[in-house]
Scaffold this active site. Structure first.
Site, PDB file in Angstrom:
ATOM      1  N   GLY A 239       0.764  -1.249   0.000  1.00  0.00           N
ATOM      2  CA  GLY A 239       0.000   0.000   0.000  1.00  0.00           C
ATOM      3  C   GLY A 239       0.788   1.289   0.000  1.00  0.00           C
ATOM      4  CD  GLU A 273       0.593  -9.244   1.688  1.00  0.00           C
ATOM      5  OE1 GLU A 273      -0.320  -8.545   1.192  1.00  0.00           O
ATOM      6  OE2 GLU A 273       0.361 -10.295   2.302  1.00  0.00           O
ATOM      7  N   PRO A 274       4.758  -5.158  -0.560  1.00  0.00           N
ATOM      8  CG  PRO A 274       6.991  -4.534  -0.846  1.00  0.00           C
ATOM      9  CD  PRO A 274       6.107  -5.485  -0.073  1.00  0.00           C
ATOM     10  N   GLY A 275       3.864  -3.635  -3.665  1.00  0.00           N
ATOM     11  CA  GLY A 275       3.763  -3.874  -5.100  1.00  0.00           C
ATOM     12  C   GLY A 275       4.185  -2.623  -5.853  1.00  0.00           C
ATOM     13  NE  ARG A 276       0.047   2.129  -6.008  1.00  0.00           N
ATOM     14  CZ  ARG A 276      -1.092   2.070  -6.702  1.00  0.00           C
ATOM     15  NH1 ARG A 276      -1.169   2.648  -7.881  1.00  0.00           N
ATOM     16  NH2 ARG A 276      -2.152   1.464  -6.218  1.00  0.00           N
ATOM     17  CE1 TYR A 316      -8.832   1.527  -9.746  1.00  0.00           C
ATOM     18  CE2 TYR A 316      -6.775   1.714 -10.926  1.00  0.00           C
ATOM     19  CZ  TYR A 316      -7.713   0.945 -10.285  1.00  0.00           C
ATOM     20  OH  TYR A 316      -7.516  -0.399 -10.176  1.00  0.00           O
ATOM     21  CB  CYS A 342     -14.969   2.162 -30.194  1.00  0.00           C
ATOM     22  SG  CYS A 342     -14.062   1.937 -31.712  1.00  0.00           S
ATOM     23  CE1 TYR A 371      -1.764  -3.733  -8.554  1.00  0.00           C
ATOM     24  CE2 TYR A 371      -0.637  -1.709  -7.938  1.00  0.00           C
ATOM     25  CZ  TYR A 371      -1.085  -2.977  -7.618  1.00  0.00           C
ATOM     26  OH  TYR A 371      -0.850  -3.487  -6.363  1.00  0.00           O
TER      27      TYR A 371
HETATM   28  N1  LLP Z   1      -1.376  -7.035  -0.589  1.00  0.00           N
HETATM   29  C1  LLP Z   1      -2.672  -7.161  -0.875  1.00  0.00           C
HETATM   30  C2  LLP Z   1      -3.476  -8.122  -0.108  1.00  0.00           C
HETATM   31  C3  LLP Z   1      -3.254  -6.388  -1.890  1.00  0.00           C
HETATM   32  O1  LLP Z   1      -4.547  -6.510  -2.172  1.00  0.00           O
HETATM   33  C4  LLP Z   1      -2.452  -5.465  -2.616  1.00  0.00           C
HETATM   34  C5  LLP Z   1      -3.023  -4.654  -3.688  1.00  0.00           C
HETATM   35  C6  LLP Z   1      -1.080  -5.376  -2.288  1.00  0.00           C
HETATM   36  C7  LLP Z   1      -0.577  -6.168  -1.266  1.00  0.00           C
HETATM   37  C8  LLP Z   1      -0.125  -4.458  -3.001  1.00  0.00           C
HETATM   38  O2  LLP Z   1      -0.490  -3.142  -2.848  1.00  0.00           O
HETATM   39  P1  LLP Z   1       0.485  -1.970  -3.356  1.00  0.00           P
HETATM   40  O3  LLP Z   1       1.738  -2.022  -2.534  1.00  0.00           O
HETATM   41  O4  LLP Z   1       0.760  -2.199  -4.775  1.00  0.00           O
HETATM   42  O5  LLP Z   1      -0.305  -0.742  -3.130  1.00  0.00           O
HETATM   43  N2  LLP Z   1      -5.123  -1.586  -9.589  1.00  0.00           N
HETATM   44  C9  LLP Z   1      -4.975  -0.557  -8.576  1.00  0.00           C
HETATM   45  C10 LLP Z   1      -4.331  -1.093  -7.326  1.00  0.00           C
HETATM   46  C11 LLP Z   1      -5.075  -2.249  -6.714  1.00  0.00           C
HETATM   47  C12 LLP Z   1      -4.327  -2.815  -5.542  1.00  0.00           C
HETATM   48  C13 LLP Z   1      -4.922  -4.101  -5.113  1.00  0.00           C
HETATM   49  N3  LLP Z   1      -4.255  -4.707  -4.027  1.00  0.00           N
HETATM   50  C14 LLP Z   1      -4.200   0.599  -9.159  1.00  0.00           C
HETATM   51  O6  LLP Z   1      -3.846   0.546 -10.331  1.00  0.00           O
HETATM   52  O7  LLP Z   1      -3.983   1.586  -8.487  1.00  0.00           O
END
Ligand code: LLP
Length: 412
Positions: A239, A273-276, A316, A342, A371
């Protein structure tokens, strides 16, 4: 910090010219920087070095196999949400004991696959799921390690679509329900509760909501302790936000310091659990101007990347910085940058100042590493883009562009 920079007025990914990549591999094109991915992972992971911890990269952000392999080589664990993501993580060489399985809708076959691989734990989101995991584990003669995902009812102050830890959201269990669920879990023969989990939302730009959630979780842990349930693992989800526009999210170091302080002496194995924050600014989407179009009210830049390639602006209203790949000195124009799909909702940016662009020139859409490709589709029967990784002087085709054969491959 990323490695997309101008050299002699030409945008480069590390040592490679974007214009040359586009000429070789076509557009739309996703370009990722290996040095940026490594740097982001290292910055995040080292921010928690004061704690016993594991950084489980959230595969959904960017699940390209080569990206996963690169992160696995850095020592990353993985947070998965489907059998497909488990398959990718294992193929990338991630040890199963560094994999956690999140998500509200795990099916029996996915649970079985994860048990077979012997992953670290399931983050369980409902009582129904708990019983399902117990049944599947029993049928396989296995014991499933689990955490419950707690919904701490904290407002992450982000876009409503990516907020997950409030009462109204579908995710996790409220604490009262969770308390009963832990009791049940303790009695189930094929389940061992070992942890607690929460993920309150995505693209958070302040630390306070994380700390608020953590405080609630720590006092909940004490209550569980009184019930004879020992929690060793604490998964705080992902997050942490990034800069798309002018946001100033905390640096991972600051984020880590705040959490380490709150967790000092708690004897918990912390999972993140970092993603972004790892992948977002490590990727750009390169697109070519197909046409410029002037209407009585607007200047449109019609480019060859659409909402099927990058859906975030449409879904978004999210902001992605855009720049010209080759700098030019022409006066600025206020453009709506739109794709070929379209739908009126097919745009990458609205009212964006860019120097006047000409047909055939290239733009770069920033912060597209997370994403971006993972949310892309074949809508309008468009072929999905290629993905390239630049590593210093090296170029890796991490995914080739789709072909018309690919498009029909699964159809009768
Ligand atoms: N852990 C869990 C359980 C999650 O559901 C998520 C993201 C993450 C970790 C990773 O979150 P991050 O660090 O990336 O914020 N498609 C949307 C984002 C959806 C995120 C869903 N869950 C976007 O493009 O902003």
């Amino acid at each position: 910090m990323h490695h997309f920079e101008y050299k002699n007025n030409e945008l480069h990914a590390e040592n490679i010219s974007i214009k040359e990549l586009a000429a070789e591999y076509g557009t739309p094109l996703y370009v990722y920087s290996a040095a940026t991915l490594r740097r982001h992972f290292e910055a995040f992971d080292s921010a928690f070095s004061g704690l016993e911890h594991m950084t489980c990269y959230s595969v959904k952000a960017n699940s390209n196999l080569s990206v996963l392999k690169l992160l696995a080589e850095q020592g990353a664990g993985m947070d998965i949400v489907s059998g497909g993501e488990l398959y990718r993580a294992l193929k990338a060489g991630v040890p199963a004991n560094k994999i956690v399985f999140s998500g509200v809708g795990k099916k029996a076959y996915e649970i079985a696959e994860a048990l077979k691989a012997d992953i670290l734990m399931f983050n369980v989101e409902s009582v129904g799921e708990l019983h399902r995991i117990n049944e599947v584990a029993a049928s396989m003669n296995k014991i499933a390690r689990i955490s419950f995902r707690i919904n701490p009812n904290v407002d992450p102050k982000t876009h409503p679509y990516i907020s997950t830890g409030m009462k109204k959201n579908k995710f996790g269990l409220d604490m009262e329900t969770a308390k009963k669920a832990y009791k049940t879990a303790k009695e189930l023969a094929s389940i061992t509760p070992i942890g607690m989990d929460c993920h309150i939302g995505s693209q958070l730009t302040t630390i306070e909501p994380f700390l608020e959630a953590l405080e609630k979780l720590l006092s909940f842990r004490d209550e569980l302790g009184e019930m004879g349930i020992t929690i060793e693992h604490l998964d705080l989800g992902g997050g942490l936000g990034i800069t798309y526009d002018e946001e100033q999210p905390p640096h991972p170091k600051e984020f880590g310091e705040a959490l380490c302080k709150a967790l000092e002496g708690k004897k918990l194995k912390v999972i993140l659990e970092p993603g972004r924050v790892i992948a977002g600014n490590a990727g750009i989407l390169v697109s070519e101007v197909i046409y410029t179009k002037k209407t009585p009210t607007k200047d449109f830049l019609i480019v060859d990347a659409g909402m099927n390639d990058l859906i975030r602006p449409s879904l978004y209203q999210s902001y992605h910085n855009i720049s010209e790949v080759i700098k030019n000195e022409r006066p600025e124009v206020d453009y709506d940058v739109v794709g070929p799909i379209c739908e009126s909702g097919d745009f990458l940016a609205k009212d964006r100042h860019l120097p006047e662009m000409l047909q055939g020139e290239l733009i770069a859409v920033y912060s597209a590493g997370a994403y971006g490709f993972t949310m892309s589709s074949n809508y309008n029967s468009r072929l999905r883009a290629a993905e390239i990784i630049v590593d210093g002087d090296d170029v890796i085709v991490a995914r080739r562009r789709e072909t018309y054969e690919d498009l029909l491959n699964l159809e009768a």
